[in-house]
Write a protein that holds these residues in place. Structure first.
Motif, mmCIF file in Angstrom:
data_model
loop_
_atom_site.group_PDB
_atom_site.id
_atom_site.type_symbol
_atom_site.label_atom_id
_atom_site.label_comp_id
_atom_site.label_asym_id
_atom_site.label_seq_id
_atom_site.Cartn_x
_atom_site.Cartn_y
_atom_site.Cartn_z
ATOM 1 N N GLU A 183 0.832 -1.211 0.000
ATOM 2 C CA GLU A 183 0.000 0.000 0.000
ATOM 3 C C GLU A 183 0.866 1.260 0.000
ATOM 4 O O GLU A 183 0.603 2.221 -0.732
ATOM 5 N N ALA A 184 1.922 1.253 0.832
ATOM 6 C CA ALA A 184 2.795 2.430 0.913
ATOM 7 C C ALA A 184 3.554 2.646 -0.389
ATOM 8 O O ALA A 184 3.681 3.781 -0.872
ATOM 9 N N VAL A 185 4.059 1.556 -0.986
ATOM 10 C CA VAL A 185 4.845 1.688 -2.220
ATOM 11 C C VAL A 185 3.938 2.138 -3.370
ATOM 12 O O VAL A 185 4.307 2.998 -4.180
ATOM 13 N N TYR A 186 2.735 1.594 -3.415
ATOM 14 C CA TYR A 186 1.759 1.996 -4.452
ATOM 15 C C TYR A 186 1.421 3.480 -4.305
ATOM 16 O O TYR A 186 1.433 4.236 -5.273
ATOM 17 N N ARG A 187 1.144 3.897 -3.055
ATOM 18 C CA ARG A 187 0.811 5.313 -2.830
ATOM 19 C C ARG A 187 1.985 6.209 -3.201
ATOM 20 O O ARG A 187 1.791 7.305 -3.734
ATOM 21 N N ALA A 188 3.207 5.737 -2.935
ATOM 22 C CA ALA A 188 4.398 6.534 -3.261
ATOM 23 C C ALA A 188 4.561 6.713 -4.770
ATOM 24 O O ALA A 188 5.258 7.609 -5.225
ATOM 25 N N HIS A 189 3.913 5.852 -5.548
ATOM 26 C CA HIS A 189 3.988 5.954 -7.005
ATOM 27 C C HIS A 189 2.826 6.750 -7.605
ATOM 28 O O HIS A 189 2.849 7.074 -8.792
ATOM 29 N N THR A 190 1.770 7.013 -6.822
ATOM 30 C CA THR A 190 0.571 7.623 -7.406
ATOM 31 C C THR A 190 0.163 8.950 -6.770
ATOM 32 O O THR A 190 -0.509 9.750 -7.411
ATOM 33 N N GLU A 191 0.528 9.186 -5.488
ATOM 34 C CA GLU A 191 0.084 10.421 -4.826
ATOM 35 C C GLU A 191 1.124 11.526 -5.045
ATOM 36 O O GLU A 191 2.273 11.400 -4.624
ATOM 37 N N PRO A 192 0.705 12.636 -5.696
ATOM 38 C CA PRO A 192 1.659 13.690 -6.055
ATOM 39 C C PRO A 192 2.543 14.149 -4.895
ATOM 40 O O PRO A 192 3.752 14.308 -5.081
ATOM 41 N N ALA A 193 1.957 14.337 -3.707
ATOM 42 C CA ALA A 193 2.753 14.865 -2.596
ATOM 43 C C ALA A 193 3.898 13.918 -2.239
ATOM 44 O O ALA A 193 4.951 14.361 -1.772
ATOM 45 N N ILE A 194 3.710 12.616 -2.462
ATOM 46 C CA ILE A 194 4.779 11.649 -2.160
ATOM 47 C C ILE A 194 5.708 11.510 -3.365
ATOM 48 O O ILE A 194 6.930 11.483 -3.220
ATOM 49 N N VAL A 195 5.138 11.450 -4.570
ATOM 50 C CA VAL A 195 5.955 11.324 -5.787
ATOM 51 C C VAL A 195 6.984 12.452 -5.837
ATOM 52 O O VAL A 195 8.156 12.243 -6.180
ATOM 53 N N GLN A 196 6.563 13.656 -5.446
ATOM 54 C CA GLN A 196 7.451 14.832 -5.511
ATOM 55 C C GLN A 196 8.650 14.744 -4.574
ATOM 56 O O GLN A 196 9.589 15.504 -4.706
ATOM 57 N N GLN A 197 8.584 13.791 -3.619
ATOM 58 C CA GLN A 197 9.688 13.668 -2.669
ATOM 59 C C GLN A 197 10.819 12.781 -3.181
ATOM 60 O O GLN A 197 11.933 12.848 -2.661
ATOM 61 N N TRP A 198 10.521 11.912 -4.143
ATOM 62 C CA TRP A 198 11.576 10.959 -4.530
ATOM 63 C C TRP A 198 11.817 10.809 -6.034
ATOM 64 O O TRP A 198 12.922 10.437 -6.438
ATOM 65 N N MET A 199 10.823 11.084 -6.865
ATOM 66 C CA MET A 199 11.001 10.831 -8.303
ATOM 67 C C MET A 199 11.692 12.044 -8.937
ATOM 68 O O MET A 199 11.117 12.774 -9.738
#
Lengths: 161, 110
Positions: free
Chosen positions: A27-43
């Protein structure tokens, strides 16, 4: 205890399969790939770059738009479309980079499976032709990934210290 | 960088890849390039035009001949793009480890 190491193999003429283990549930890894606020931290690509624009309309047909900046006037972007989404196990999307000319479409299928207490991510890229893939691999992709293993060990060592 | 799309298209054809492989060994004329293939010189010339338009080869004039050689600047653009893409992927996953560690409370026995 599972290893975090990344693997990269080719399949047929036009596929590249990347696997990577993460110490977090699917769930966390999926959210890290789809939620902008998280994507912006690592991609973010190379150090020093940020992603000021991150649009991720998480539904089939929804648009993806990432814009990167190096803070010195340099930048490039990626656009794409979601094709299929199965929370929290599967993302299918198409993407292309704009440098500024668009690169060939990359069709990407990403799976997130439980792996002990973590996640095994399998990302299968389908490139338009064998030459594109050959060029990608010839660029030393394998060598660079090896280097990333070393950095990863450091990050883990720090996290566990 | 503006030639990338054309370069990928040019390299999608097996004959053109073979021509590029041959030119990697050194300069060649249309006649020399046509020999290993069961192709006419005009057909080879058409492939060369695609490679030329994509910035992958350069041609010079030598009397009535126009020998071809690889344009290393054109090939370099592809490699640079791919190197950046590759580097981005590697760095991203290292960074994602840290982000996930922050998302997942640590030290909770489950």
């Amino acid at each position: 205890m599972s290893s975090n190491k990344m693997t990269l193999v080719t399949e047929g003429d036009t596929h590249i399969v990347v696997t990577r283990r993460f110490k977090a549930p699917p769930e966390a890894v999926y959210r890290a790939h789809t939620e902008p606020a998280i994507v912006q931290q690592w991609m973010l690509g190379p150090d020093g770059w940020t992603m000021p624009v991150c649009i991720s309309d998480v539904r089939p047909g929804g648009k993806i738009r990432y814009e990167w900046s190096n803070g010195q006037g340099g930048g490039f972007s990626l656009t794409g479309e979601y094709v299929e989404l199965q929370p929290f196990s599967k993302i299918v999307h198409v993407e292309r980079m704009h440098l500024p000319d668009p690169t060939p479409d990359n069709h990407v299928e990403t799976h997130f499976e439980p792996d002990g207490e973590g996640t095994l991510m399998t990302m299968r890229m389908t490139l338009p032709d064998a030459a594109t893939r050959a060029a990608m691999l010839a660029s030393g992709m394998d060598k660079g990934m090896e280097a990333s293993y070393a950095r990863l060990e450091e990050v883990q060592a720090r996290a566990l210290a | 960088m503006q030639h990338i799309d054309a370069a990928f298209f040019a390299l999608s054809d097996p004959t053109r890849r073979a021509i590029v492989a041959r030119l990697a060994r050194g300069e060649a004329t249309v006649k020399e390039l046509a020999e290993p293939f069961a192709m006419s010189q005009p057909a080879v010339s058409r492939h060369l035009q695609v490679l030329h338009d994509a910035g992958l080869i350069v041609r010079r004039v030598e009397g009535t001949k126009r020998p071809c050689s690889l344009n290393t600047a054109g090939l370099g653009a592809i490699e640079r793009w791919l190197a950046e893409l590759h580097q981005a992927l590697s760095r991203n996953y290292d960074r994602l480890d840290d982000v996930l560690a922050a998302m997942t409370p640590k030290g909770n026995p489950t």
